[in-house]
Design a protein around this motif. Structure first.
Motif, short mmCIF file in Angstrom:
data_model
loop_
_atom_site.label_atom_id
_atom_site.label_comp_id
_atom_site.label_asym_id
_atom_site.label_seq_id
_atom_site.Cartn_x
_atom_site.Cartn_y
_atom_site.Cartn_z
N LEU A 11 0.85 -1.23 0.07
CA LEU A 11 -0.24 -0.43 -0.10
C LEU A 11 0.69 1.77 0.29
O LEU A 11 0.72 2.13 -0.99
CB LEU A 11 -1.22 0.23 1.13
CG LEU A 11 -1.64 1.14 1.52
CD1 LEU A 11 -2.72 1.23 -0.04
CD2 LEU A 11 -2.86 1.19 2.84
N ASP A 12 2.04 1.27 0.47
CA ASP A 12 2.82 2.68 0.61
C ASP A 12 3.39 3.03 -0.42
O ASP A 12 3.40 3.80 -1.14
CB ASP A 12 3.81 1.83 1.53
CG ASP A 12 3.38 2.33 3.07
OD1 ASP A 12 2.48 2.78 3.94
OD2 ASP A 12 4.22 2.19 4.14
N GLN A 16 2.91 5.97 -2.30
CA GLN A 16 4.31 6.99 -3.30
C GLN A 16 4.18 6.90 -5.27
O GLN A 16 4.15 7.85 -5.72
CB GLN A 16 5.33 6.55 -3.18
CG GLN A 16 5.52 6.20 -1.83
CD GLN A 16 6.95 5.39 -1.40
OE1 GLN A 16 7.75 4.45 -1.80
NE2 GLN A 16 7.26 5.49 -0.10
N ALA A 17 3.21 5.90 -5.51
CA ALA A 17 3.14 5.34 -6.89
C ALA A 17 2.29 6.56 -7.35
O ALA A 17 2.18 7.38 -8.74
CB ALA A 17 2.98 4.21 -7.18
N ALA A 20 3.42 10.35 -7.13
CA ALA A 20 3.81 10.85 -8.03
C ALA A 20 3.24 11.27 -9.63
O ALA A 20 4.19 11.97 -10.35
CB ALA A 20 5.44 9.82 -8.48
N ALA A 21 2.47 10.19 -9.98
CA ALA A 21 1.46 10.04 -10.85
C ALA A 21 0.73 11.66 -10.59
O ALA A 21 1.14 12.16 -12.01
CB ALA A 21 0.87 9.29 -11.65
N ALA A 22 0.57 11.96 -9.65
CA ALA A 22 -0.89 13.24 -9.53
C ALA A 22 0.86 13.89 -9.82
O ALA A 22 0.06 15.21 -10.66
CB ALA A 22 -0.70 12.90 -8.11
#
Length: 115
Positions: A11-12, A16-17, A20-22
């Protein structure tokens, strides 16, 4: 069939991904900035060429280029009185190529193949 539940570590990593995408997608969520980035896919362009090719006028052009600079999607180079912009984000380049394929291409090559 049993549904899989993520571990806290998974989940962490997923969170994080997503962050980064946002972070990448936020500056792309503006039509003027997308126009500017698409112009930069084939290579660097001067501010005057960007203005002519997009129809975005000052001061909006400077404001949008500033956002792209602050988000580290583009870099600048000065040559005398001219300022040139170039796309420096590989991630943005990949997203733009996909968006071009989905929204702009009609059987033609994507922006990474433009002359």
């Amino acid at each position: 069939m049993r549904e899989a539940v993520l571990t806290q570590a998974q989940l962490d990593t997923l969170c994080q991904a997503a962050d980064a995408a946002a972070t990448l997608l936020k500056p792309l969520g503006n039509a003027d900035r997308l126009l500017l980035l698409c112009q930069l896919v084939p290579g660097e362009k001067s501010v005057s060429v960007l203005e002519a090719n997009t129809g975005i006028r000052q001061p909006s052009l400077s404001q949008q280029l500033g956002v792209l600079r602050n988000e580290k999607l583009v870099s600048t180079r000065r040559d005398g009185k001219y300022i040139y912009y170039s796309l420096i984000s590989d991630e943005a380049m990949r997203v733009l190529a996909l968006m071009y394929e989905i929204h702009c291409s009609k059987g033609e090559k994507g922006p990474e193949h433009a002359d």
